[in-house]
Scaffold this motif. Structure first.
Motif, PDB file in Angstrom:
ATOM      1  N   THR A 106      42.439  42.945  37.933  1.00 31.95           N
ATOM      2  CA  THR A 106      41.501  42.271  38.820  1.00 31.95           C
ATOM      3  C   THR A 106      40.100  42.807  38.580  1.00 31.95           C
ATOM      4  O   THR A 106      39.864  44.015  38.630  1.00 31.95           O
ATOM      5  CB  THR A 106      41.887  42.472  40.293  1.00 31.95           C
ATOM      6  N   ILE A 129      38.598  38.554  40.876  1.00 32.49           N
ATOM      7  CA  ILE A 129      39.301  37.521  40.108  1.00 32.49           C
ATOM      8  C   ILE A 129      40.380  38.183  39.252  1.00 32.49           C
ATOM      9  O   ILE A 129      40.110  39.170  38.558  1.00 32.49           O
ATOM     10  CB  ILE A 129      38.331  36.722  39.231  1.00 32.49           C
ATOM     11  N   GLU A 130      41.591  37.638  39.313  1.00 30.20           N
ATOM     12  CA  GLU A 130      42.703  38.225  38.568  1.00 30.20           C
ATOM     13  C   GLU A 130      42.803  37.623  37.169  1.00 30.20           C
ATOM     14  O   GLU A 130      42.798  36.414  36.999  1.00 30.20           O
ATOM     15  CB  GLU A 130      44.022  38.003  39.312  1.00 30.20           C
ATOM     16  N   TRP A 131      42.906  38.500  36.167  1.00 34.88           N
ATOM     17  CA  TRP A 131      43.003  38.113  34.771  1.00 34.88           C
ATOM     18  C   TRP A 131      44.314  38.617  34.192  1.00 34.88           C
ATOM     19  O   TRP A 131      44.863  39.628  34.639  1.00 34.88           O
ATOM     20  CB  TRP A 131      41.846  38.704  33.969  1.00 34.88           C
ATOM     21  N   THR A 169      42.229  33.800  33.250  1.00 31.75           N
ATOM     22  CA  THR A 169      42.510  33.934  34.676  1.00 31.75           C
ATOM     23  C   THR A 169      43.939  33.474  34.960  1.00 31.75           C
ATOM     24  O   THR A 169      44.464  32.593  34.288  1.00 31.75           O
ATOM     25  CB  THR A 169      41.527  33.094  35.509  1.00 31.75           C
ATOM     26  N   LEU A 179      39.801  28.505  38.492  1.00 28.32           N
ATOM     27  CA  LEU A 179      38.827  29.027  39.440  1.00 28.32           C
ATOM     28  C   LEU A 179      38.885  28.249  40.746  1.00 28.32           C
ATOM     29  O   LEU A 179      39.112  27.045  40.764  1.00 28.32           O
ATOM     30  CB  LEU A 179      37.418  28.948  38.857  1.00 28.32           C
ATOM     31  N   SER A 180      38.657  28.940  41.844  1.00 27.00           N
ATOM     32  CA  SER A 180      38.741  28.329  43.163  1.00 27.00           C
ATOM     33  C   SER A 180      37.556  27.405  43.433  1.00 27.00           C
ATOM     34  O   SER A 180      36.521  27.458  42.743  1.00 27.00           O
ATOM     35  CB  SER A 180      38.768  29.420  44.234  1.00 27.00           C
ATOM     36  N   VAL A 194      34.345  29.383  44.056  1.00 25.61           N
ATOM     37  CA  VAL A 194      33.656  29.875  42.860  1.00 25.61           C
ATOM     38  C   VAL A 194      32.945  28.725  42.149  1.00 25.61           C
ATOM     39  O   VAL A 194      31.806  28.880  41.692  1.00 25.61           O
ATOM     40  CB  VAL A 194      34.641  30.575  41.905  1.00 25.61           C
ATOM     41  N   TYR A 217      30.357  37.734  38.209  1.00 31.54           N
ATOM     42  CA  TYR A 217      31.704  38.281  38.135  1.00 31.54           C
ATOM     43  C   TYR A 217      31.975  39.177  36.927  1.00 31.54           C
ATOM     44  O   TYR A 217      33.001  39.867  36.894  1.00 31.54           O
ATOM     45  CB  TYR A 217      32.728  37.139  38.150  1.00 31.54           C
TER      46      TYR A 217
END
Length: 206
Positions: free
Chosen positions: A8, A12-14, A28, A32-33, A36, A80
Motif C-alpha cells: 500500500t 492505494i494498494e498495488w 493496482t 481507481l475509485s 480518485v 499518490y
C-alpha cells in the motif's frame, strides 16, 4: 518484492505482477475509485463515476495523446507517488500483459482501459478494455470517447529498493535522519543498504 505480493502506497494498494530487467512492475489491485478519478480529471465531460474518456479526439487511439497518460503522470503522480522513485512513467497494462496475468489479478470490480490500440471497425478509434466482475479478464474493443471504463495504473520500481523495508513501518524518521547525516549525497542503493543494516541491528537486539 515477490510476484503477487501487495504493498500500500499512500492509501492505494498495488500488487506485483512482473519482475523484469531489475524492475518490479506493480498494478493496482482494483480500478481507481470514483473519488480518485474526480481528483485527477478536472473536466467533468471526460469522466463518469470511476471511469474516464480515453481521448477526446475520436480518431486518435494512441497512448501518447491519451487522457489517462496525461492525468496519471500529472495529478495522480503528484498526489499518490511523489515520494516514490519510479523507473518509468505511469502507464496502463498492455493487452499482452493482461493475457499473461494470473487469474487472481482479474478479480477487479469494474472494467478498465489498456494502453493497446485496436484496429477500428469504423472511422472511430478503438482501444482494448478488460472486463471486470461480469467476465473477469475478457478483452473487448472500445471506442476512445467512452467515459465508462476505469483505469488501473502500472508503475515500475527498482527491485533492489523495493525489496527493502523502507516503506514498511520498520524504519522510522530517526533512521532517515541518521542516513542523511551520514551522507547527504548517498545514492538510493546506498540508502537502502544502510536501512537494511539498521533493520538487522534492531532485530538482533530484540
Amino acid at each position: 518484492m515477490e510476484i503477487k505480493e501487495t504493498k500500500t502506497i499512500n492509501g492505494i494498494e498495488w500488487k506485483c505482477y512482473k519482475k523484469e530487467n531489475g524492475k518490479d512492475y506493480l498494478t493496482t489491485t482494483d480500478v481507481l475509485s470514483e473519488e480518485v478519478v474526480k481528483e485527477i480529471v478536472d473536466n467533468e465531460m471526460n469522466r463518469y463515476e470511476n471511469g474516464m474518456r480515453y481521448n477526446t479526439n475520436v480518431i486518435d487511439s494512441s497512448w501518447e495523446n491519451s487522457i489517462p497518460r496525461k492525468v496519471l503522470n500529472d495529478k495522480f503522480k503528484e498526489k499518490y507517488l511523489s515520494d516514490i522513485e519510479l523507473t518509468e512513467e505511469v502507464r496502463l497494462l498492455t493487452k499482452e500483459e493482461v493475457e499473461n496475468l494470473e487469474d487472481e489479478f482479474h478479480e477487479v470490480s469494474d472494467w478498465y482501459w489498456t494502453m493497446t490500440e485496436d484496429t477500428p471497425s469504423s472511422s472511430l478509434a478503438c482501444v482494448f478494455t478488460v472486463r471486470g466482475s461480469s467476465n473477469p479478464g475478457h478483452l473487448n474493443s472500445n471506442y476512445v470517447g467512452n467515459t465508462t471504463p476505469g483505469v488501473r495504473p502500472v508503475i515500475s520500481l527498482n527491485s533492489e529498493i523495493l525489496d527493502t523495508d523502507v516503506t514498511d513501518n520498520i524504519a522510522n524518521d530517526h533512521d532517515c535522519e541518521v542516513i542523511a547525516e551520514v551522507n547527504r549525497n548517498a545514492s538510493s542503493e546506498e540508502i537502502a543498504d544502510k536501512l537494511n543494516e539498521l533493520i538487522r541491528d534492531r532485530n538482533n537486539k530484540r
